[in-house]
Enzyme design. Structure first.
Site, PDB file in Angstrom:
ATOM      1  N   ASP A 198      17.787  12.546 -10.400  1.00  0.00           N
ATOM      2  CA  ASP A 198      18.421  11.350  -9.838  1.00  0.00           C
ATOM      3  C   ASP A 198      17.326  10.371  -9.413  1.00  0.00           C
ATOM      4  OD1 ASP A 198      20.378   9.585  -8.531  1.00  0.00           O
ATOM      5  OD2 ASP A 198      21.713  11.322  -8.678  1.00  0.00           O
ATOM      6  N   HIS A 259      20.465   6.120 -12.520  1.00  0.00           N
ATOM      7  CA  HIS A 259      20.107   7.198 -11.586  1.00  0.00           C
ATOM      8  C   HIS A 259      18.821   7.902 -12.058  1.00  0.00           C
ATOM      9  CE1 HIS A 259      23.400   7.335  -8.660  1.00  0.00           C
ATOM     10  NE2 HIS A 259      24.221   7.013  -9.635  1.00  0.00           N
ATOM     11  N   GLU A 323      27.549   4.974 -12.546  1.00  0.00           N
ATOM     12  CA  GLU A 323      26.953   3.935 -11.699  1.00  0.00           C
ATOM     13  C   GLU A 323      25.683   3.331 -12.299  1.00  0.00           C
ATOM     14  OE1 GLU A 323      28.204   5.200  -7.266  1.00  0.00           O
ATOM     15  OE2 GLU A 323      26.598   6.437  -8.084  1.00  0.00           O
TER      16      GLU A 323
HETATM   17  C1  ACM Z   1      29.208   9.974  -8.638  1.00  0.00           C
HETATM   18  O1  ACM Z   1      29.701  10.318  -7.560  1.00  0.00           O
HETATM   19  N1  ACM Z   1      28.410   8.912  -8.721  1.00  0.00           N
HETATM   20  C2  ACM Z   1      29.490  10.704  -9.843  1.00  0.00           C
END
Ligand code: ACM
Length: 748
Positions: A198, A259, A323
């Site tokens: 991440d 991410h 995201e």
């Molecule tokens: C997430 O909670 N961004 C998958």
């Protein structure tokens, strides 16, 4: 027969047939069929475990688990034709391929226990039911270990029953992960989804790219220290094998195309903008993402995934996809050129171009992708992808309508990182992974569900108390037929499960908001009396008066607490010596305006009454949450309040408390003017305070505006707080009415 006596006889029968009082068939998740029979099986040192040699390791596993739970070591013998009395027999049966591979039959009779299944996996699930029926060591008296006679025929509702554990935001040790694999197995989960990369860290060793862990595994903490860690390939293989022996598949998640700040910190050449980058040090989503138009990016990701595939035999590889802020792609010349060349109309299509390329690469190695629901953006993924729906269930519905598989894990039911006050046990239990309105064939595309534990606010030591008992509800959501689910029955089983969780070493936490609270103002004595009540058995409440609560500085709550000075009451739940859940903070103010009369020139909004007409002088301060019911809101209007004190009073300061939460259109007043009066007609201005909090400050800010003056006798005071009117031009709500939020008016 009268109903009451009928019930009494039935209960008596159950009492005897169970062999001991109070026994329930306490299995979580609830099996899909249980028939309780008369009598019980007495487990003793003479009991043997029998199976064919092919099942030897399962038999050994059963023996070790029985030893753990009961303290008794049983002999494991290889199957002889005639199974002996006082034995536990494991047996593979031939059944059609259509039989669920995890199905099992567990027949507990007074002379013998027989567990049958088509596969070892099925036997393993059945062993968990047997273990859950065995009384814990020390609870049944020496030599009396009776297991209630019953016939269980069981199979899971879903083939995918997972836990997603974020080991990036906080690093979890290998031992901790193995411990969770055991807990997952005990509650019949079969997938461990390992969130490994991440913005804030890269936690998997990749031999071709050593900087991923040399640089990417470590972040700078505010105190100047480095925080991090990673798993070596050797450790990962060990975890995967350990999980396999417990019939759990480990699914790695390697995040892309967003991410990925930790990856870019190590290899900035794959980014859209020139580096260097730092491994993320803040929570939230970083805007630096992989560049799908760079030559270096695909070989890099493919080489990473090649090593990942070598470590994880799982058919599915999770590639994140959630995201992704795509601003960098809009601004990047290479991305724009690629979009022209491939005739991609927008960056969402560029994302699906990227996802499909990665999907094709994995597919060429016999694997398939899972991605969070955002992979549906643009043209979506190619056939065969699994869409994991987290932003509600819409992603799951869209996926199955396109013929794609889905894991339905909406955050509002399955994110156990949410506090139990926001996501209580009964809500988690109410979740049905099959969205409404699907056709028969669409329903078949729902693989199952997962719990998620995002660990921004959960270092390893806090994970248990967030996960349990709510993980038990997910286990039943995923395993048990909805017709068999019943919250009140489940809740009874959970209450009995607490002693077992403690035996398993689980530091379980709360089912819901820990306490109910009430505060009353004692007019005569001018003081507050606060009472709190636990909402869950076995939970103690602690409290303190001050800024922070610790076990050491707090008292065990026994009776209502009196507060007679301006101060903060903090209450928090305690389970077995550990503080759990969020504290309740109530800030009280004892001043001359308390319980007086307020007249408003402009009315407050019915949405934010702050406790009604007397709310501004009730002595209870608002929290940083503008919806806490303690704030009074004025939309577009000024706060113009006149306070009539109880009698002529000598005061030397007046003030009012305000809140700014600019993303919610709530701003500090531009200025606050203060007046005093003896008769309520002639008001003298005693001061004006200008605001200096920036409108652009994104935080939730609370601030008192106060004037001081030479002591004087007054009966009335008036406070006029100017609303800025409308949201400023730079604000997303530019031109819309702005709010003034006030919690309290005070004088001393
Ligand atoms: C997430 O909670 N961004 C998958």
């Amino acid at each position: 027969m009268k109903l009451a006596s009928f019930v009494a006889i039935i209960s008596l029968m159950m009492l005897y047939s169970n062999g001991f009082a109070g026994n329930r068939m306490n299995i979580i998740p609830e099996p899909n069929s249980i028939l309780q029979n008369e009598g019980s099986f007495q487990l003793s040192r003479k009991t043997i475990i029998q199976s064919t040699s092919a099942l030897r390791s399962l038999s050994d596993y059963l023996a070790s688990q029985l030893k753990f739970f009961t303290g008794i070591s049983l002999k494991v013998v290889t199957y002889s034709k005639r199974s002996r009395p006082n034995s536990m027999v494991l047996e593979i049966i031939s059944a059609s391929k259509a039989t669920n591979p995890e199905a099992y039959t567990l027949d507990i009779a007074p002379n013998k226990v027989v567990l049958k299944a088509r596969t070892q996996e099925g036997l393993f699930r059945g062993i968990q039911s047997l273990l859950q029926l065995v009384p814990l060591k020390g609870t049944n008296g020496v030599g009396d270990i009776s297991i209630p006679a019953c016939l269980i025929k069981d199979a899971p509702r879903f083939a995918w029953r997972g836990l997603n554990l974020d080991c990036v935001r906080h690093f979890m040790t290998i031992n901790f992960i193995k411990r969770y694999i055991n807990l997952l197995a005990y509650y019949k989960f079969n997938v461990f989804h390992w969130h490994l990369t991440d913005d804030q860290g890269w936690r998997i060793q990749i031999k071709k790219y050593p900087k991923l862990t040399e640089i990417g595994a470590w972040r700078n903490e505010g105190n100047g220290e480095k925080y991090g860690g990673y798993y070596t390939q050797k450790e990962i293989k060990d975890v995967v094998a350990y999980a396999k022996s417990r019939f759990i598949t480990v699914v790695p998640e390697i995040e892309m195309p967003g991410h990925c700040q930790a990856s870019l910190a190590a290899y900035p050449e794959n980014a859209c903008v020139p580096g260097p980058f730092q491994v993320g040090t803040q929570w939230g989503v970083y805007t630096n993402i992989y560049n799908p138009a760079k030559r270096s990016t695909y070989p890099f990701l493919e080489n990473v995934l090649t090593e990942v595939m070598r470590l994880f035999p799982s058919h599915y590889i999770h590639i994140g996809g959630d995201e992704v802020p795509k601003t960098e792609w809009i601004q990047n010349t290479l991305c724009q050129e690629l979009m022209k060349e491939k005739n991609l109309q927008n960056v969402d299509q560029l994302q699906s171009y990227f996802i499909r390329k990665i999907q094709a690469f994995l597919k060429s190695h016999g694997r398939q992708i899972i991605g969070w629901n955002e992979i549906l953006e643009g043209d979506g993924p190619a056939t065969g992808a699994v869409v994991q729906s987290w932003q509600g269930i819409d992603g799951a519905i869209t996926a199955v309508k396109k013929g794609l598989y889905t894991i339905d894990s909406p955050s509002n039911y399955t994110y156990l990182s949410s506090s139990p006050s926001d996501l209580p046990l009964d809500s988690v239990y109410s979740f049905n992974p099959i969205p409404p309105g699907l056709t028969h064939s669409q329903k078949k595309l729902v693989l199952g569900t997962e719990a998620s534990m995002w660990t921004e606010r959960a270092p390893q030591d806090d994970v248990d108390s967030k996960m349990f008992p709510r993980l038990l509800a997910i286990s039943e959501d995923a395993w048990t037929d909805p017709q068999k689910k019943n919250y009140s029955d489940f809740h009874k089983r959970v209450k009995e499960e607490y002693s077992r969780l403690a035996y398993l070493g689980v530091d379980y936490g709360l089912e819901q908001r820990a306490m109910a609270y009430n505060s009353e103002f004692d007019k005569l004595e001018k003081r507050f009396v606060v009472s709190i009540q636990p909402t869950q058995p076995g939970v103690k409440l602690r409290y303190t008066i001050g800024d922070t609560l610790t076990i050491e500085n707090s008292h065990l709550y026994q009776k209502p607490v009196t507060i007679d000075t301006t101060n903060t009451f903090i209450g928090q739940a305690e389970i077995n010596g550990r503080l759990v859940g969020n504290p309740v903070k109530l800030s009280f103010m004892i001043d001359e305006a308390l319980d007086s009369k307020v007249t408003l020139k402009y009315p407050y909004s019915p949405e934010y009454t702050g406790g009604g007409p007397e709310g501004l002088v009730n002595g209870i301060r608002g929290t940083s949450n503008f919806r806490d019911g303690l704030w009074q809101g004025f939309k577009g209007d000024d706060l113009d309040a006149t306070v009539k004190l109880k009698g002529k009073t000598k005061i030397s300061q007046i003030g009012a408390g305000f809140l700014q939460s600019s993303s919610s259109y709530i701003f500090m007043p531009s200025s606050v003017t203060f007046y005093v009066s003896k008769d309520g007609k002639d008001f003298r201005r005693v001061g004006l305070v200008e605001n200096y909090v920036s409108e652009k400050n994104p935080d939730n800010i609370r601030k008192d505006f106060v004037v001081h003056f030479r002591p004087r006798d007054v009966r009335y005071f008036r406070i006029v707080a100017k609303n800025i009117g409308v949201c400023p031009p730079w604000h997303p709500g530019a031109g819309a009415k702005a709010w003034v939020f006030v919690d309290e008016l005070f004088a001393n």
